[in-house]
Design an enzyme around this catalytic site. Structure first.
Site, PDB file in Angstrom:
ATOM      1  N   SER A 127       0.967  -1.019  -0.015  1.00 27.06           N
ATOM      2  CA  SER A 127       0.164  -0.092  -0.110  1.00 27.06           C
ATOM      3  C   SER A 127       1.311   1.324  -0.254  1.00 27.06           C
ATOM      4  CB  SER A 127      -0.813  -0.096   1.084  1.00 27.06           C
ATOM      5  OG  SER A 127      -1.794   0.696   0.745  1.00 27.06           O
ATOM      6  N   ASP A 159      -5.197  -3.170  -2.741  1.00 26.92           N
ATOM      7  CA  ASP A 159      -4.685  -3.539  -1.129  1.00 26.92           C
ATOM      8  C   ASP A 159      -3.831  -4.579  -0.594  1.00 26.92           C
ATOM      9  OD1 ASP A 159      -3.501  -2.278   0.525  1.00 26.92           O
ATOM     10  OD2 ASP A 159      -4.014  -0.711   0.332  1.00 26.92           O
TER      11      ASP A 159
END
Length: 325
Positions: free
Chosen positions: A44, A208
């Site tokens: 991320s 993610d």
């Protein structure tokens, strides 16, 4: 020579500020230049920080860029990124994302749960099933797309994402992983489920990498590393405070401890930086907010500096820094 791995965990815009403060301590106080790590694992927000390090950006300029301060005279990469307009982001409100309808699991996800129950993570699967977000993460990374080269950054840069079809973690940049342009791999790793739209790479869509683990430090097992340095903005002591973010921190902290134990079982020495109560207070509850980034960097710099100066930690960090000589 000491072989060093660097793990940069997720945490949104605020997490990037936390990275900047800690990396500045490692460079200025210890002499460890994060750009020289043998392997960087980014998840991320950590995938953005890791990519910038591999493009040659210094820790000092990372901090300056985060708070829009003047950059050093020789950092053309960040200068180009700073000149590019970045769309404003709406506040990240986890409860709103959770309330949105979820799609039903497909046959690939069900098949993975049945065939590999020990590897299947219900949390990752659940987040992969969330309704697509309304924001386009690739718009945020337009400047990075302009800077990327045909070849993957070197040395090793591993970017973690979750395949939406079956909830499986995919590590872009690792041998055997699907090929991807660096800006799409970073976009996939940053595509917070329900907030950002999934990112398509080849035949699959990804979300993610923090859906599997906010740090994914365990991917460094078996890499013959001597020291692994972990920066985990989403972990740290949350006590028993109520709320979504404290619950996420407690869950992240449990995963991180498990991953660190797996590395240490192989004889890898670890140094873990997580935000304490003071840092968590200035970080706030919206990890996409730019309101207090300068305070986050300052607080993380001070706290990380105190931790890095303790005898045991300082010894490990010095061994990581001496490798560059």
């Amino acid at each position: 020579m000491t072989r060093v791995g660097l793990v940069l965990g997720g945490g949104g815009v605020v997490g990037q500020a936390y990275h900047s403060g800690v990396l500045a301590v490692l460079q200025n106080d210890v002499g460890f230049d994060a750009r020289t790590a043998d392997i960087i694992v980014g998840t991320s927000a950590g995938s953005i920080t890791g990519t910038l390090l591999r493009l040659g950006v210094s820790a000092e300029d990372l901090a300056a860029w985060t708070v829009k301060a003047p950059l050093s005279g020789n950092d053309d990469v960040l200068r180009q990124i700073a000149e590019a307009p970045i769309p404003e982001l709406a506040p990240l409100r986890p409860l709103e994302l959770i309330r949105r309808p979820m799609r039903l699991p497909g046959r690939h996800m069900v098949g993975r749960a049945l065939s590999r129950p020990l590897l299947f993570r219900p949390m990752a699967a659940g987040m992969a099933l969330m309704a697509p977000g309304r924001h386009d993460i690739l718009e945020q990374l337009a400047a990075l797309r302009e800077l990327e080269r045909p070849e993957w950054p070197q040395p090793d840069l591993w970017i973690c994402a979750v395949r939406r079809r079956d909830g499986r973690r995919v590590v872009f940049g690792r041998p055997g992983a699907p090929e991807a342009p660096i800006h799409r791999a970073v976009g996939a790793s940053c595509a917070v489920p329900g907030y950002f739209a999934p990112v398509r790479i080849g035949r699959h869509s990804y979300v993610d990498g923090g859906a599997h683990s906010p740090t994914n430090a365990a991917v460094l097992r078996g890499r013959q590393l001597d020291v692994v340095i972990v920066l985990a903005p989403m972990s740290g002591p949350a006590g028993w405070r109520p709320g979504v973010l404290p619950s996420v921190r407690r869950y992240s902290d449990r995963l991180l401890r498990r991953e660190v134990r797996a590395l240490e079982a192989e004889g890898v020495r670890t140094v873990v930086f997580t935000p304490g109560p003071g840092e968590q207070q200035v970080m706030g509850n919206d990890m996409m907010s730019r309101a207090r980034l300068d305070e986050v960097i300052q607080q993380s710099f001070l706290t990380a500096g105190a931790y890095a100066s303790t005898s045991e930690v300082a010894g490990l960090l010095r061994s990581a820094a001496r490798r560059e000589e």
